[in-house]
Design an enzyme around this catalytic site. Structure first.
Site, mmCIF file in Angstrom:
data_model
loop_
_atom_site.group_PDB
_atom_site.id
_atom_site.type_symbol
_atom_site.label_atom_id
_atom_site.label_comp_id
_atom_site.label_asym_id
_atom_site.label_seq_id
_atom_site.Cartn_x
_atom_site.Cartn_y
_atom_site.Cartn_z
ATOM 1 N N LYS A 97 -0.762 -4.465 -3.246
ATOM 2 C CA LYS A 97 -2.085 -3.936 -2.892
ATOM 3 C C LYS A 97 -2.177 -2.487 -3.351
ATOM 4 C CE LYS A 97 -5.513 -3.185 0.737
ATOM 5 N NZ LYS A 97 -5.819 -1.819 0.314
ATOM 6 N N SER A 126 0.821 -1.213 0.000
ATOM 7 C CA SER A 126 0.000 0.000 0.000
ATOM 8 C C SER A 126 0.856 1.265 0.000
ATOM 9 C CB SER A 126 -0.964 -0.053 1.196
ATOM 10 O OG SER A 126 -1.977 0.907 1.084
ATOM 11 N N ASP A 133 10.245 5.659 -10.200
ATOM 12 C CA ASP A 133 9.830 6.409 -11.391
ATOM 13 C C ASP A 133 10.636 7.684 -11.579
ATOM 14 O OD1 ASP A 133 7.966 4.522 -12.083
ATOM 15 O OD2 ASP A 133 6.264 5.579 -11.192
#
Length: 675
Positions: free
Chosen positions: A474, A449, A460
């Protein structure tokens, strides 16, 4: 099928008027508000039926194949229509058939235990998790043979579980008596919960219905204030399974209990009898585990790391309230190859929402604590930082976004897509980049999460290296909905329970979701966690990995694709020469071979040898010794992460050279904790 020594059967269970009403509202909320739009057709009927049968008879040891087909034809074919109309009657009918057979099975096994002398030298095996590997027995003879083998397995498991001075036959008989008692005391709520679980998890694994009593326990878990062991529990099939370890609680500090572990017995104090809790209602198990601060509870556990193979282990925990200081971010300093490396250990993304709302000066905040630690590490002149997110199951979305900004600067961190297709980009707008040096983020299969949001953004942006195992996966958002009928001044409002509903998905700023596949590490450091047991992709109804458009962000380029290729090559070459690391990989390969076996030996010698091997591997590489509770001197995976960060430091500090040139450093080093 004739029962063996079976007493008069209890009355058949029937849904109550409140349950029938709740079922209608549950159907309405799921169809209108769930993120996944599920068509109501024969496919949904079969999904609900299969999930329901797999939950009730996970090892395919209650029904025969002809009986399953009869249930499918009689009830399963129209469960979707029943769902839409809010009629749980057929779900109750299937549950009643299950209870009838379960009582017969317990009676048969009790009779066999009394009259049979087992031969533990014969080379028999028992298939575990039969829903994945085997069909239902073809006939009654096959079913009885399966029951006989299960009884042998229970006997061996009891013998090697670590409980000393026990009469094995007596202990197994107690277990069978206890389970028969549970089957005879079932209530309409048990049938309704079991059926609704099959319905809701046909939409996704995180959607669930809470009865009024269950929701009370859920609220207590969320508040984390009640004295106990600091773990959230849930029911899976007949087992009480650890769903989350709460940072700062006794289970977290002991490192003896893990997400995915099955609790099969509970004992009070150091000498109290351990009572079998397989098949118990979750509320009853929770009541057994909770207790006053300072008291001891002993849990009999089937470790997730062993995939259900081998006997249970006994762990001892002292009940206490969750210690918020233990939740807080902490720092370490380690040295590797002369480089001074800082470690930020982050058990969760915590935030005192009420303290923030009231603008208290010292309210608990992950961002505030991490910012303070970064400044302290900079003052100590560390050459690189490891952010340790292992076991971090998530927490506050706001904190995940803000902590990311401390390493990436202001800008997009994560995207959220709702059930209607709307998209929102969450930005760090408050915190400038506080640390610009070499960075490694250490993750494992339990990192979930909010942890995945942080790790994905770091990856990224090209801000640092992600090291460790693939994360949990998740990437969904849930909301709690209270089930209420329309207001009427003439009718008393009954509490119909609550529905935890999946309403949105998280997406990386690069456009891919973290859902299902998680965050893939740049350099893999495999852990002892079993990926076949732990992770979003282990759920059959998990929402898929998807993509949306990329957010408007500019990669920082602190770590490039070329850097990662070079660092992976360097790590592979150096670890191939490292005897300790190769020993670890050999033990992991042995562990995986045992996990992947479809069956367990019922020959006592083979059973004992396999169990001993599992225990030795866990003791060599686990965080703690499960028997003594003594901490290991080193954290092997953290050491390896420090080696990789050392390579990153060397790479970023050297002058420009051809890409093929190796990094200059000794072949093998060990990180040594000093603080």
């Amino acid at each position: 099928m004739a029962a063996v020594g079976q007493a008069a059967q209890p009355a058949l269970l029937k849904p109550t008027p409140n349950q029938e009403e709740a079922a209608r509202y549950i159907a309405q909320y799921l169809l209108q508000n769930h993120y996944r739009k599920v068509p109501v057709n024969d496919s949904l009927s079969q999904q609900i039926f299969k999930r329901y049968l797999d939950n009730l008879d996970n090892n395919r040891s209650y029904f025969t194949a002809p009986e399953v087909e009869k249930l499918r034809q009689e009830f399963g074919a129209h469960l979707a229509d029943d769902f839409v109309s809010g009629n749980p009657a057929d779900g109750f009918a299937i549950y009643n058939q299950f209870l009838k057979r379960a009582r017969e099975k317990m009676a048969y096994m009790k009779n066999a235990l009394e009259k049979t002398t087992f031969n533990f030298s014969s080379p028999e095996t028992l298939e575990l998790e039969r829903s994945k590997t085997a069909p239902w027995p073809a006939n009654e003879a096959e079913l009885h043979d399966l029951w006989r083998k299960e009884l042998k397995y229970q006997y061996l498991s009891a013998k090697y579980s670590g409980e000393k001075g026990k009469n094995i036959k007596s202990e197994v008989m107690k277990t069978l008596d206890n389970r028969l008692k549970i089957f005879n005391q079932q209530k309409p709520e048990d049938a309704f919960q079991a059926y609704m679980y099959a319905v809701t998890t046909s939409f996704d694994p995180h959607t669930d219905y809470f009865s009024p009593d269950e929701y009370e326990n859920f609220q207590i878990d969320m508040s984390r204030s009640l004295e106990g062991i600091g773990a959230k529990l849930q029911m899976e099939n007949e087992y009480t399974v650890v769903n989350e370890i709460i940072p700062g609680g006794p289970a977290f500090k002991s490192k003896l209990l893990k997400k995915g572990d099955k609790i099969v017995g509970v004992g009070q104090g150091d000498k109290g009898e351990i009572i079998d809790v397989i098949g118990w209602r979750i509320n009853d198990v929770v009541k057994k585990i909770r207790g006053p601060k300072g008291t001891v509870v002993r849990l009999k556990v089937l470790p997730a790391s062993q995939a259900g193979k081998g006997p249970a282990k006994i762990i001892r925990l002292v009940r206490a309230k969750v210690d918020l200081q233990e939740q807080a971010a902490q720092k370490k300093i380690i040295y590797d190859n002369g480089h001074k490396i800082g470690v930020i250990v982050l058990p969760s993304f915590y935030l005192d929402f009420e303290g923030e709302r009231q603008q208290k000066h010292n309210y608990a905040s992950t961002t505030k604590d991490v910012a303070r630690i970064i400044n302290e590490l900079k003052q100590e002149n560390v050459e690189g930082i490891i952010v340790d997110l292992r076991e971090n199951g998530g927490g506050s979305l706001e904190e995940a976004v803000n902590v990311t900004g401390l390493f990436t600067g202001r800008g997009p961190v994560v995207q959220v897509s709702n059930a209607l297709g709307g998209k929102m980009v969450l930005n760090d707008e408050n915190y400038p980049m506080l640390y610009r040096g070499p960075l490694v983020v250490l993750v494992n299969r339990y990192s979930a999460s909010a942890s995945e949001i942080f790790a994905a953004a770091i990856q990224d942006y090209g801000r640092g290296l992600i090291v460790g195992d693939r994360t949990f996966g998740k990437g969904t958002v849930q909301s709690i909905v209270t089930i209420q009928r329309p207001f009427s001044m003439f009718m008393k409002q009954a509490d119909l329970g609550q529905l935890k509903l999946t309403i949105a998905k998280f997406y990386r700023i690069s456009g891919g979701s973290t859902q299902h596949i998680g965050v893939l590490p740049d350099i893999v450091l495999p852990s002892l966690i079993d990926p076949e047991v732990v992770g979003e992709d282990t759920y059959t109804s998990s929402l898929p990995w998807t993509t949306i458009s990329r957010a408007a962000y500019t990669p920082l380029g602190f770590v490039t694709k070329e850097d990662i290729v070079l660092l992976k090559k360097e790590f592979a070459e150096q670890s191939a020469k490292d005897k300790l690391y190769q020993s670890y990989l050999a033990d992991l390969a042995t562990l995986n071979r045992i996990r992947q076996k479809k069956s367990v030996s019922l020959q006592e010698k083979g059973f004992q040898v396999e169990n001993k091997t599992l225990k030795e591997i866990q003791d060599r590489w686990g965080d703690q010794n499960a028997d003594t509770g003594k901490k290991k001197k080193t954290d092997f995976i953290l050491q390896e992460a420090a080696r990789i960060l050392d390579d990153l430091v060397a790479l970023k500090s050297r002058p420009a050279v051809p890409a093929a040139a190796p990094l200059a450093r000794p072949a093998v080093r060990r990180a040594v904790p000093v603080k």
